[in-house]
Scaffold this active site. Structure first.
Site, mmCIF file in Angstrom:
data_model
loop_
_atom_site.group_PDB
_atom_site.id
_atom_site.type_symbol
_atom_site.label_atom_id
_atom_site.label_comp_id
_atom_site.label_asym_id
_atom_site.label_seq_id
_atom_site.Cartn_x
_atom_site.Cartn_y
_atom_site.Cartn_z
ATOM 1 N N GLY A 1 -7.705 -0.535 2.239
ATOM 2 C CA GLY A 1 -6.837 -0.299 3.352
ATOM 3 C C GLY A 1 -7.010 -0.614 4.841
ATOM 4 C CG ASN B 1 -4.250 -6.390 4.563
ATOM 5 O OD1 ASN B 1 -3.762 -7.166 5.507
ATOM 6 N ND2 ASN B 1 -5.005 -6.558 3.632
ATOM 7 C CG MET C 1 -5.042 -3.471 -6.462
ATOM 8 S SD MET C 1 -4.809 -5.311 -6.006
ATOM 9 C CE MET C 1 -5.913 -5.806 -4.847
ATOM 10 N NE ARG C 2 0.619 1.098 -11.148
ATOM 11 C CZ ARG C 2 0.659 1.355 -12.266
ATOM 12 N NH1 ARG C 2 -0.344 1.257 -13.137
ATOM 13 N NH2 ARG C 2 1.772 1.713 -13.221
ATOM 14 C CG ASN D 1 2.272 -8.242 -2.763
ATOM 15 O OD1 ASN D 1 1.347 -7.231 -2.668
ATOM 16 N ND2 ASN D 1 1.879 -9.363 -3.536
ATOM 17 C CG HIS E 1 -1.228 -13.138 -3.891
ATOM 18 N ND1 HIS E 1 -1.718 -12.076 -5.011
ATOM 19 C CD2 HIS E 1 -1.846 -14.195 -4.398
ATOM 20 C CE1 HIS E 1 -2.295 -12.911 -5.857
ATOM 21 N NE2 HIS E 1 -2.399 -14.282 -5.576
#
Ligand code: GAR
Length: 232
Positions: A47, A49, A125-126, A142, A144
């Site tokens: 967490g 971010n 992570m889904r 998102n 990455h």
């Protein structure tokens, strides 16, 4: 930006000479928009971010409120941060669901019940399912840890080390059906140093993530407020 900080802007690109990192594109100020945007943050891990989104709001760099943190992992540290900053959170554990669709629908219902306008996958992570993607077109982003389109999927930082590239980084992008492949909003390039290992490189990439994610949120929020459709 201040030259003393060894940071400067040129041609809408920001250079950080201390870290030898580069962010593109970057306006020196986070875009301003009204009224404040309602965010839903999805996280599975530490967490960090999520915490930097909160800090950006507290510093008035981001005109937003976090309506909800949704986690799929009941043990993730993001929950502790939600408690620390008094942000509402809910655990929707995918292991309690019969299918990916069922999990997605529970997540979606929570977000819609709270009238969330923009979803931020901050270490989620889904894989986002079609329901979520289609209901939140141009409003689902998102982060990455690679310079997409390189090193999609899991363990992107290790992938970059294994490939012996000398520059990697992080990307904030819109989410579409193909994993890690939607339109790019902001990227930061991070050189890989000779003595880097996964931990040292992860730390430097995440430092840049903490800068670009709030900026990307502000950019997308401004697009939402002005009705601009940025996603391809
Ligand atoms: C971040 O580095 C993010 O880029 C990555 O997970 C980390 C979460 O850190 N996301 C992915 O790998 C998604 N494919 P955090 O929980 O400390 O924010």
């Amino acid at each position: 930006m201040n030259q003393d900080n060894k940071k400067y802007m040129e041609n809408n690109i920001s250079y950080d000479l201390n870290e030898h990192c580069l962010i593109s594109p970057l306006d020196s100020e986070s875009p301003l928009f009204e009224p404040k945007i309602r965010l839903g943050v999805l996280a599975s891990g530490n967490g960090s971010n999520f915490e930097y989104i909160i800090k950006s709001i507290q510093n008035n760099q981001l005109n937003a409120e976090i309506s909800i943190l949704i986690v799929n992992n009941p043990h993730c540290l993001a929950i502790k941060k939600a408690i620390k900053y008094n942000i509402p959170y809910v655990i929707i554990n995918h292991r309690d669901c019969q299918s990916r669709l069922e999990h997605d629908m529970l997540v979606l219902k929570k977000l819609e019940d709270l009238s969330v306008e923009l979803i931020v996958m901050a270490g989620w992570m889904r894989i986002a399912g079609e329901e979520l993607i289609n209901r939140y077109i141009n409003r689902l982003i998102n982060i990455h840890p690679s310079l997409l389109p390189s090193f999609k999927g899991i363990d992107a930082i290790q992938q970059a080390i294994d490939e012996r590239v000398t520059i990697t980084g992080c990307t904030v992008h819109y989410v579409q059906k193909e994993v890690d492949s939607g339109s790019i909003i902001i990227q930061a390039a991070v050189p890989i140093q000779e003595n880097d290992n996964k931990d040292t490189l992860t730390k430097r990439i995440q430092q840049m993530e903490h800068i670009i994610l709030p900026l990307a949120i502000a950019k997308v929020a401004m697009n939402i407020r002005t009705g601009f459709r940025g996603n391809k």
